[in-house]
Write an enzyme that holds these catalytic residues in place. Structure first.
Site, PDB file in Angstrom:
ATOM      1  N   ASN A  13       0.867  -1.180   0.000  1.00  0.00           N
ATOM      2  CA  ASN A  13       0.000   0.000   0.000  1.00  0.00           C
ATOM      3  C   ASN A  13       0.904   1.230   0.000  1.00  0.00           C
ATOM      4  O   ASN A  13       1.350   1.700   1.037  1.00  0.00           O
ATOM      5  CB  ASN A  13      -0.903  -0.032   1.241  1.00  0.00           C
ATOM      6  N   ARG A  94      -2.124  -1.506  -3.878  1.00  0.00           N
ATOM      7  CA  ARG A  94      -3.148  -0.462  -3.915  1.00  0.00           C
ATOM      8  C   ARG A  94      -2.738   0.580  -4.954  1.00  0.00           C
ATOM      9  O   ARG A  94      -1.650   1.147  -4.881  1.00  0.00           O
ATOM     10  CB  ARG A  94      -3.271   0.210  -2.546  1.00  0.00           C
ATOM     11  N   HIS A 181     -10.289   6.365  -1.572  1.00  0.00           N
ATOM     12  CA  HIS A 181     -10.502   5.554  -0.364  1.00  0.00           C
ATOM     13  C   HIS A 181     -11.431   4.376  -0.637  1.00  0.00           C
ATOM     14  O   HIS A 181     -12.033   3.808   0.271  1.00  0.00           O
ATOM     15  CB  HIS A 181     -11.069   6.395   0.794  1.00  0.00           C
ATOM     16  N   ARG A 242      -3.911  18.434   3.646  1.00  0.00           N
ATOM     17  CA  ARG A 242      -4.543  18.792   2.377  1.00  0.00           C
ATOM     18  C   ARG A 242      -5.672  19.784   2.625  1.00  0.00           C
ATOM     19  O   ARG A 242      -6.383  19.696   3.622  1.00  0.00           O
ATOM     20  CB  ARG A 242      -5.098  17.546   1.676  1.00  0.00           C
ATOM     21  N   GLU A 382      -7.377  -1.919   4.833  1.00  0.00           N
ATOM     22  CA  GLU A 382      -7.114  -1.899   3.396  1.00  0.00           C
ATOM     23  C   GLU A 382      -6.253  -3.083   2.968  1.00  0.00           C
ATOM     24  O   GLU A 382      -6.427  -3.630   1.866  1.00  0.00           O
ATOM     25  CB  GLU A 382      -6.431  -0.585   3.003  1.00  0.00           C
TER      26      GLU A 382
END
Length: 400
Positions: A13, A94, A181, A242, A382
């Site tokens: 990932n 990912r 996501h 962000r 994830e």
């Protein structure tokens, strides 16, 4: 496909400055053996945190890597020292931006070429992810690699939700709202259905994935119909570093009058803004919560984050036509009871009522029996969903 019971799948990932990995043994189910995370890649202060699930506590070491290629090569050398690594038969990656790719795919030369071609659509993630794929292909050309796309979960959004209101000549080149996501949302929906049943999983659901990267998704009948991130992961809800959504005029002003180059502006909105930009001290929510009573800037950052969440959840409730379930996940969503309480307090008009003790304890269900909306906390994973998708793509038979 025939396989030995002890084969393993490795998940990678890759983020803009980090790499998470996990190793799973493929039995009837996936059994996690080890995991780790490389952080601060490119800062000169990179470090690795790792743990063997069966044998002990988490360890931390400094690592001498300057970029993702060096980090990938270092990680290969590190993993080769693990006795289980010899059993790896597949690697799942990912991939944040998949554009028109809506299902996991085996990585071929053709797919790799396509990913390189769309790198301008996600310069923060795709180049680093491609480097990691190439490192593992170089060292282990015989091991299958699978790309798992973060954008695929949101492919079900209606066209109106994907639309970016600019001239068609740009939209025709792929400028639209993709959402991100998605791997996390896929896992959370699977876990919600497993624990709450299919009827609730087919209701009107808002998932708040609140971490250093933060977004929300509106899910109806098990499908994404709206999400806060759009063309890039920098949009939507304000995050650790962000901006979230930003008036386009700010970009014009900063580049024309403050003389920021496009590269400097991109770095500003991805790495210098959000909670860090407001507080001017830290992007870490737990630190901000500790500082808020003595530091007005920290308090303002926390207030703004909660305000933004309330606003987005209210908007998504309108899109859904009501709300049955609110799910919190991600580092903040799973571990910050005060943030959950402040968000839900602003949503009392929806009939949301939290159980104070259950919320403080980070219980699975944190709403009261009288609450009109079920509020849950679900830990995302994830890495596990990537491993599952790899097994499905390569026809490994496992129980979900």
């Amino acid at each position: 496909m025939n396989r030995l019971a002890k084969d393993c799948v490795l998940t990678i990932n890759g983020g803009s400055s980090s790499i998470k990995y996990a190793l799973y043994e493929i039995k009837d189910t996936l059994n996690q053996l080890l995991s780790g995370e490389m952080e601060d890649i490119g800062s000169g202060k990179a470090k690795l945190s790792f743990i063997h699930l069966k044998s002990g506590p988490k360890h931390h070491i400094d690592i001498p890597v300057a970029d993702h290629t060096a980090a990938g090569n270092w990680l290969v050398d590190w993993l080769e020292k693990e006795t289980e690594f010899i059993r790896v038969k597949a690697i799942g990656h990912r991939i944040v931006q998949g554009m028109e790719h809506t299902v996991p795919e085996k990585i071929t030369e053709k797919l790799l070429k396509e990913l390189k071609a769309i790198s301008p659509y996600d310069p923060e993630h795709l180049p680093a992810e491609i480097k990691l794929i190439e490192v593992f292909r170089k060292h282990y050309p015989g091991i299958h690699q699978v790309a798992c796309f973060d954008t695929s979960f949101h492919a079900s959004m209606p066209d109106i939700a994907k639309l970016v209101p600019i001239p068609a000549k740009y939209r025709d080149k792929g400028v639209k709202r993709y959402g991100f996501h998605g791997l996390s949302y896929s896992y959370l929906m699977e876990e919600f259905e497993r624990t709450a049943g299919a009827e609730k999983a087919n209701g009107k659901i808002i998932i708040a994935h609140l971490g250093s990267g933060a977004s929300l998704a509106a899910v109806k009948n098990g499908k994404s119909i709206e999400t806060s991130m759009g063309f890039t992961p920098a949009s939507g809800l304000t995050m650790s570093t962000r901006t979230g959504d930003l008036d386009p005029g700010v970009a014009w002003y900063l580049q024309k009058f403050e003389k920021l180059t496009p590269g400097q502006f991109n770095h500003l909105v991805n790495h210098e803004s959000g909670l860090l930009g407001i507080s001017e001290t830290t992007a870490d929510m737990q630190q901000l919560l500790q500082m808020q009573h003595e530091d007005k800037r920290a308090a303002k950052a926390v207030d703004f984050f909660c305000y933004q969440c309330i606003k987005w959840i209210g908007a998504f409730t309108a899109v859904l036509g009501g709300l049955d379930t609110l799910i919190f996940s991600g580092g903040i969503g799973e571990h910050a009871p005060e943030i959950r309480e402040r968000i839900c307090s602003g949503l009392q008009f929806l009939g949301i009522a939290l159980d104070e003790k259950q919320n403080t304890n980070n219980d699975t269900v944190i709403s009261t029996d009288a609450s009109k909306v079920l509020v849950r906390v679900i830990k995302t994973n994830e890495e596990l969903i990537i491993a599952r998708l790899v097994c499905t793509t390569l026809n490994y038979n496992i129980k979900q």
